[in-house]
Design a protein around this motif. Structure first.
Motif, short mmCIF file in Angstrom:
data_model
loop_
_atom_site.label_atom_id
_atom_site.label_comp_id
_atom_site.label_asym_id
_atom_site.label_seq_id
_atom_site.Cartn_x
_atom_site.Cartn_y
_atom_site.Cartn_z
N ALA A 116 0.83 -1.19 0.00
CA ALA A 116 0.00 0.00 0.00
C ALA A 116 0.87 1.25 0.00
N LEU A 117 0.51 2.20 -0.84
CA LEU A 117 1.27 3.44 -0.93
C LEU A 117 0.81 4.42 0.13
N PRO A 118 1.71 5.16 0.73
CA PRO A 118 1.32 6.14 1.74
C PRO A 118 0.50 7.28 1.14
N GLY A 119 -0.50 7.73 1.89
CA GLY A 119 -1.34 8.84 1.43
C GLY A 119 -2.45 8.44 0.49
N VAL A 120 -2.59 7.17 0.20
CA VAL A 120 -3.64 6.71 -0.70
C VAL A 120 -4.81 6.18 0.13
N SER A 121 -5.93 6.86 0.05
CA SER A 121 -7.11 6.42 0.78
C SER A 121 -7.81 5.31 0.01
N LYS A 122 -8.92 4.83 0.54
CA LYS A 122 -9.57 3.70 -0.10
C LYS A 122 -11.09 3.85 -0.12
N VAL A 123 -11.69 3.07 -0.97
CA VAL A 123 -13.14 2.94 -1.06
C VAL A 123 -13.53 1.56 -0.55
N VAL A 124 -14.50 1.52 0.32
CA VAL A 124 -14.94 0.27 0.93
C VAL A 124 -16.36 -0.03 0.48
N THR A 125 -16.59 -1.28 0.10
CA THR A 125 -17.92 -1.70 -0.33
C THR A 125 -18.31 -2.97 0.41
N TYR A 126 -19.51 -2.96 0.98
CA TYR A 126 -20.08 -4.15 1.63
C TYR A 126 -21.31 -4.56 0.82
N SER A 127 -21.30 -5.78 0.33
CA SER A 127 -22.43 -6.25 -0.47
C SER A 127 -22.67 -7.73 -0.22
N LEU A 128 -23.94 -8.12 -0.26
CA LEU A 128 -24.31 -9.52 -0.07
C LEU A 128 -24.50 -10.18 -1.43
#
Length: 226
Positions: A116-128
């Motif tokens: 993981a690169l520093p300063g890179v945020s993320k998108v989180v997805t929760y799905s069934l």
């Protein structure tokens, strides 16, 4: 001529072997001992399987709780809630075993892993997903009970991609891989608190509401166990 005579007494002849009755008694005793040992072994094996299953279910619960709790504490949107990349989107849906809601948002937390690169945020997805929708590799990696089936909660985390490629996101041509976790569940129901109306609602879109919800209530049911 001297002759030698050896006399074998009946008692001595009987002591050279076992009678049929003695063999039957010995076999019966051996069978009883084997039965006791097998019963004890089966009990221990069953107890170990039960304990192993309980530990696995507890591990799944801890994985979901820690992931949801940590990521929701880092929810991030732009100040005006206008950028689609930062959209907080909660959708209501029904599945075969109850609610099958989904949730997508951006978080200020970094990606997991050494790459993981520093300063890179993320998108989180929760799905069934249904086991067929999740793919063979994911479905085969999880335990399944035909009498107590369920769905799969797919937790997907990927680097946040902004059109501008600024420091909060990644460049559009980046090839970083997404991180996924699959957990067997029965249902997932999510509610969002609307402070202006002082009520819990079933869906939320930060782009239309221009704000985040005042609270999030998550209820996840796991498949029934023995």
């Amino acid at each position: 001529m001297v002759k030698h005579f050896i006399q074998i007494s009946p008692v001595a002849a009987r002591r050279d072997g076992f009678t049929l009755l003695e063999l039957l008694i010995a076999i019966l005793i051996l069978a009883v001992i084997v039965g006791i040992v097998y019963g004890g072994f089966s009990t221990v094996t069953g107890t170990m399987d039960t304990a192993r299953g309980a530990a696995e279910r507890l591990r799944f619960r801890q994985v979901v709780w820690r992931n949801v709790s940590n990521n929701l504490h880092g929810v991030y949107v732009d100040a005006a809630c206008l950028q689609p990349e930062y959209q907080f989107l909660g959708e209501n849906a029904d599945g075969p075993f109850g609610a099958a809601d989904s949730l997508r948002f951006a978080t200020s937390l970094p990606m997991m892993g050494a790459r993981a690169l520093p300063g890179v945020s993320k998108v989180v997805t929760y799905s069934l997903l249904d086991r067929n929708e999740a793919g063979a590799e994911v479905a085969e990696s999880l335990p399944v009970d035909e009498e107590r089936p369920g769905a799969i909660l797919l937790i997907r985390e990927e680097p946040l991609q902004l059109e501008s490629g600024d420091f909060m996101g990644r460049a559009p041509d980046s090839t970083e891989e997404a991180y996924e976790q699959a957990v067997p569940v029965a249902s997932m129901d999510i509610l969002y608190f609307d402070g202006s109306r002082n009520e819990w609602i079933e869906e939320w879109d930060s782009l239309s509401e221009r704000r985040l919800p005042g609270g999030i209530w998550v209820k996840i049911n796991f498949p029934r166990s023995e």
